[in-house]
Design an enzyme around this catalytic site. Structure first.
Site, PDB file in Angstrom:
ATOM      1  N   ASN A   4      -1.878   0.859  -5.401  1.00  0.00           N
ATOM      2  CA  ASN A   4      -1.135   2.214  -5.307  1.00  0.00           C
ATOM      3  C   ASN A   4      -0.284   2.375  -3.808  1.00  0.00           C
ATOM      4  O   ASN A   4      -0.740   1.834  -3.082  1.00  0.00           O
ATOM      5  CB  ASN A   4      -2.253   3.278  -5.560  1.00  0.00           C
ATOM      6  CG  ASN A   4      -2.844   3.794  -4.115  1.00  0.00           C
ATOM      7  OD1 ASN A   4      -2.140   4.677  -3.658  1.00  0.00           O
ATOM      8  ND2 ASN A   4      -3.856   3.048  -3.722  1.00  0.00           N
ATOM      9  N   PHE A   6       0.096   9.837   0.161  1.00  0.00           N
ATOM     10  CA  PHE A   6      -0.718  11.415   0.278  1.00  0.00           C
ATOM     11  C   PHE A   6       0.302  12.301  -0.652  1.00  0.00           C
ATOM     12  O   PHE A   6       0.568  13.301   0.281  1.00  0.00           O
ATOM     13  CB  PHE A   6      -0.432  11.592   1.878  1.00  0.00           C
ATOM     14  CG  PHE A   6      -1.516  10.775   2.496  1.00  0.00           C
ATOM     15  CD1 PHE A   6      -2.836  10.487   2.064  1.00  0.00           C
ATOM     16  CD2 PHE A   6      -1.237  10.374   3.818  1.00  0.00           C
ATOM     17  CE1 PHE A   6      -3.586   9.834   2.639  1.00  0.00           C
ATOM     18  CE2 PHE A   6      -2.126   9.675   4.636  1.00  0.00           C
ATOM     19  CZ  PHE A   6      -3.511   9.396   4.262  1.00  0.00           C
ATOM     20  N   SER A  59      -4.717   4.313   5.425  1.00  0.00           N
ATOM     21  CA  SER A  59      -4.036   4.365   4.209  1.00  0.00           C
ATOM     22  C   SER A  59      -2.688   3.435   4.469  1.00  0.00           C
ATOM     23  O   SER A  59      -2.155   3.661   5.703  1.00  0.00           O
ATOM     24  CB  SER A  59      -3.566   5.631   3.785  1.00  0.00           C
ATOM     25  OG  SER A  59      -2.385   5.504   2.793  1.00  0.00           O
ATOM     26  N   ASN A  64       0.223   3.468   2.994  1.00  0.00           N
ATOM     27  CA  ASN A  64       1.110   4.021   2.192  1.00  0.00           C
ATOM     28  C   ASN A  64       1.814   5.067   2.890  1.00  0.00           C
ATOM     29  O   ASN A  64       2.783   5.599   2.535  1.00  0.00           O
ATOM     30  CB  ASN A  64       0.722   4.639   1.025  1.00  0.00           C
ATOM     31  CG  ASN A  64       0.309   3.555   0.170  1.00  0.00           C
ATOM     32  OD1 ASN A  64       1.013   2.400   0.000  1.00  0.00           O
ATOM     33  ND2 ASN A  64      -1.124   3.736  -0.458  1.00  0.00           N
ATOM     34  N   THR A  65       1.573   5.390   4.497  1.00  0.00           N
ATOM     35  CA  THR A  65       2.094   6.288   5.216  1.00  0.00           C
ATOM     36  C   THR A  65       2.783   5.214   6.172  1.00  0.00           C
ATOM     37  O   THR A  65       1.957   4.637   6.977  1.00  0.00           O
ATOM     38  CB  THR A  65       1.183   7.279   5.636  1.00  0.00           C
ATOM     39  OG1 THR A  65       1.184   8.216   4.583  1.00  0.00           O
ATOM     40  CG2 THR A  65       2.022   8.359   6.844  1.00  0.00           C
ATOM     41  N   LYS A 118     -12.386   6.432   8.693  1.00  0.00           N
ATOM     42  CA  LYS A 118     -12.202   5.334   7.427  1.00  0.00           C
ATOM     43  C   LYS A 118     -11.342   4.423   8.085  1.00  0.00           C
ATOM     44  O   LYS A 118     -10.148   4.561   8.822  1.00  0.00           O
ATOM     45  CB  LYS A 118     -11.614   5.991   6.237  1.00  0.00           C
ATOM     46  CG  LYS A 118     -11.430   5.151   5.070  1.00  0.00           C
ATOM     47  CD  LYS A 118     -11.217   5.857   3.633  1.00  0.00           C
ATOM     48  CE  LYS A 118     -11.293   5.022   2.697  1.00  0.00           C
ATOM     49  NZ  LYS A 118     -11.173   5.801   1.304  1.00  0.00           N
ATOM     50  N   ASN A 151     -10.810   1.549   3.183  1.00  0.00           N
ATOM     51  CA  ASN A 151      -9.533   1.616   2.635  1.00  0.00           C
ATOM     52  C   ASN A 151      -9.224   0.417   1.481  1.00  0.00           C
ATOM     53  O   ASN A 151      -9.671  -0.562   1.622  1.00  0.00           O
ATOM     54  CB  ASN A 151      -8.397   2.361   3.415  1.00  0.00           C
ATOM     55  CG  ASN A 151      -7.780   3.380   2.727  1.00  0.00           C
ATOM     56  OD1 ASN A 151      -7.432   3.283   1.633  1.00  0.00           O
ATOM     57  ND2 ASN A 151      -7.648   4.567   3.408  1.00  0.00           N
TER      58      ASN A 151
END
Ligand SMILES: Cc1cc2nc3c(=O)[nH]c(=O)nc-3n(C[C@H](O)[C@H](O)[C@H](O)COP(=O)(O)O)c2cc1C
Length: 372
Positions: free
Chosen positions: A117, A121, A186, A188-189, A227, A256
């Site tokens: 994915n 966010f 994460s 993805n940022t 995390k 994560n």
């Protein structure tokens, strides 16, 4: 139930785009959550047997939680308890509302029971999320198990202002949940993972502590967890552990999603593995357990660990618990195994405890480190 799900329901669901079916399912679970009768029926079907454990000053009816990202908007807060989860982590939530990355942004690699994915966010922002939580609390449907919120950094906020961004969301949400997870892992940022660096993470933790100490706020101190990414080298993890002790972090969530990909994937899966984003599910399990094992060793079991990454069965959860996790979480496992997963894992853990001769779950935490 798992067999029925895998052989009849799942093939129909998997005909549809992953994000669309996710949204539809969450919508349906939201409707169930608002209806006492339906929620009660779900409870009868899926409620887990007791397997209590205490951690971070909270009491968990069982150690199997819902991982962040599944209920990003707080759409179905009450139903997770009915589905047998011992706790739930909602979000990730950022200070500012944001749409996330362009779709498609969620991919299934079915033969490997994996997901990739790059959601980025997508969320309504801390203010709107707080309203949603208020509504659940006022509706009388608030669950009896601990509820956490996963906090991320808004995409528009520069890295140098990250601490204030997290602190703002925390201030708004602090009274509404039982624990908070600082998500600096994460993939993805852009550049978010740089916040795992010692100085940057320290700044965030100090800012959150300051919010806890603000005068005029009567909310009890909330456990704050960090995390971590599975792609961190052990030296970087050790720095986080040092910080966790000095800043009194209540727990570490490991892990994560990963940027890594399986070395030997089937030719048909290679195109999917080439998608940008974080990978979760089966192929993440081993690395996640390695990180848990390392963290437990370095903390000597003094900081609770929530183990997450590729848990599908009681045996998978047992491996994480004996490596040092006091609690575990599931995301991808639920996509592939269906709504009965929490109950099945808890029931299996109870059997394993008896078979291995442990009086309580707490006694099994980290046992792999003590075995000859
Ligand atoms: C679609 C999707 C969205 C996610 N969103 C978040 C998030 O917002 N915050 C976070 O900390 N983790 C997020 N995660 C990571 C999960 O919480 C979990 O750490 C990871 O998926 C590994 O567990 P699993 O193998 O059981 O899925 C997300 C995972 C997926 C698949």
């Amino acid at each position: 139930m798992s067999w029925l799900y895998r052989h009849t329901i799942r093939p129909c669901l998997f005909l549809q785009d992953s994000e669309r079916i996710h949204n539809r399912t969450l919508g349906a679970l939201g409707r169930i959550s608002r209806n006492r009768l339906l929620n009660g029926m779900v409870r009868v079907l899926f409620e887990a047997p007791p397997l209590p454990i205490e951690a971070m000053g909270l009491r968990f009816p069982n150690p199997v939680g819902l991982a962040a990202g599944m209920d990003k908007l707080g759409e179905a807060v009450p139903v997770w308890e009915s589905l047998g989860f011992g706790f739930s982590e909602l979000g990730g939530i950022t200070r500012h509302a944001q749409p996330g990355n362009d779709a498609p942004r969620m991919f299934r690699i079915i033969p490997d029971e994996a997901l990739i994915n790059r959601m980025g966010f997508n969320n309504p922002g801390a203010e709107a999320f707080a309203k949603a939580l208020h509504q659940w609390r006022n509706s009388g449907h608030w669950p009896g198990h601990p509820v956490g919120v996963n906090l991320g950094k808004s995409k528009i906020t520069p890295l140098g202002e990250a601490a204030a961004d997290y602190a703002h969301s925390f201030r708004i949400l602090r009274s509404l949940a039982d624990f908070f997870v600082v998500n600096v892992s994460s993939p993805n940022t852009p550049n978010l993972r740089q916040l795992q660096d010692r100085a940057a993470l320290d700044e965030i933790l100090v800012a959150l502590q300051e919010v806890q100490n603000e005068t005029g706020d009567r909310t009890p101190i909330r456990p704050i967890l960090v995390k971590v990414a599975p792609d961190l080298p052990f030296e970087a993890l050790d720095e986080i552990v040092e910080l966790a002790f000095s800043r009194k972090v209540a727990g570490i969530v490991a892990t994560n999603t990963t940027l890594a990909r399986p070395v030997n994937s089937r030719p048909a899966s290679r195109k999917l593995y080439a998608e940008t984003g974080g990978m979760s599910g089966r192929p993440l399990a081993q690395r996640s357990t390695e990180i848990i094992r390392h963290l437990y060793r370095q903390t000597q079991g003094r900081i609770p660990i929530i183990g997450v990454g590729g848990i599908f069965t009681a045996e998978d959860a047992w491996e994480k618990i004996t490596a040092g996790a006091s609690l575990v979480q599931v995301y991808t496992g639920m996509v592939y195994r269906g709504p009965g997963i929490a109950r099945a894992i808890v029931a299996g853990l109870r059997r394993l405890l008896v078979a291995e001769g442990h009086a309580s779950l707490a006694a099994a935490v980290g046992i792999a480190h003590r075995s000859p």
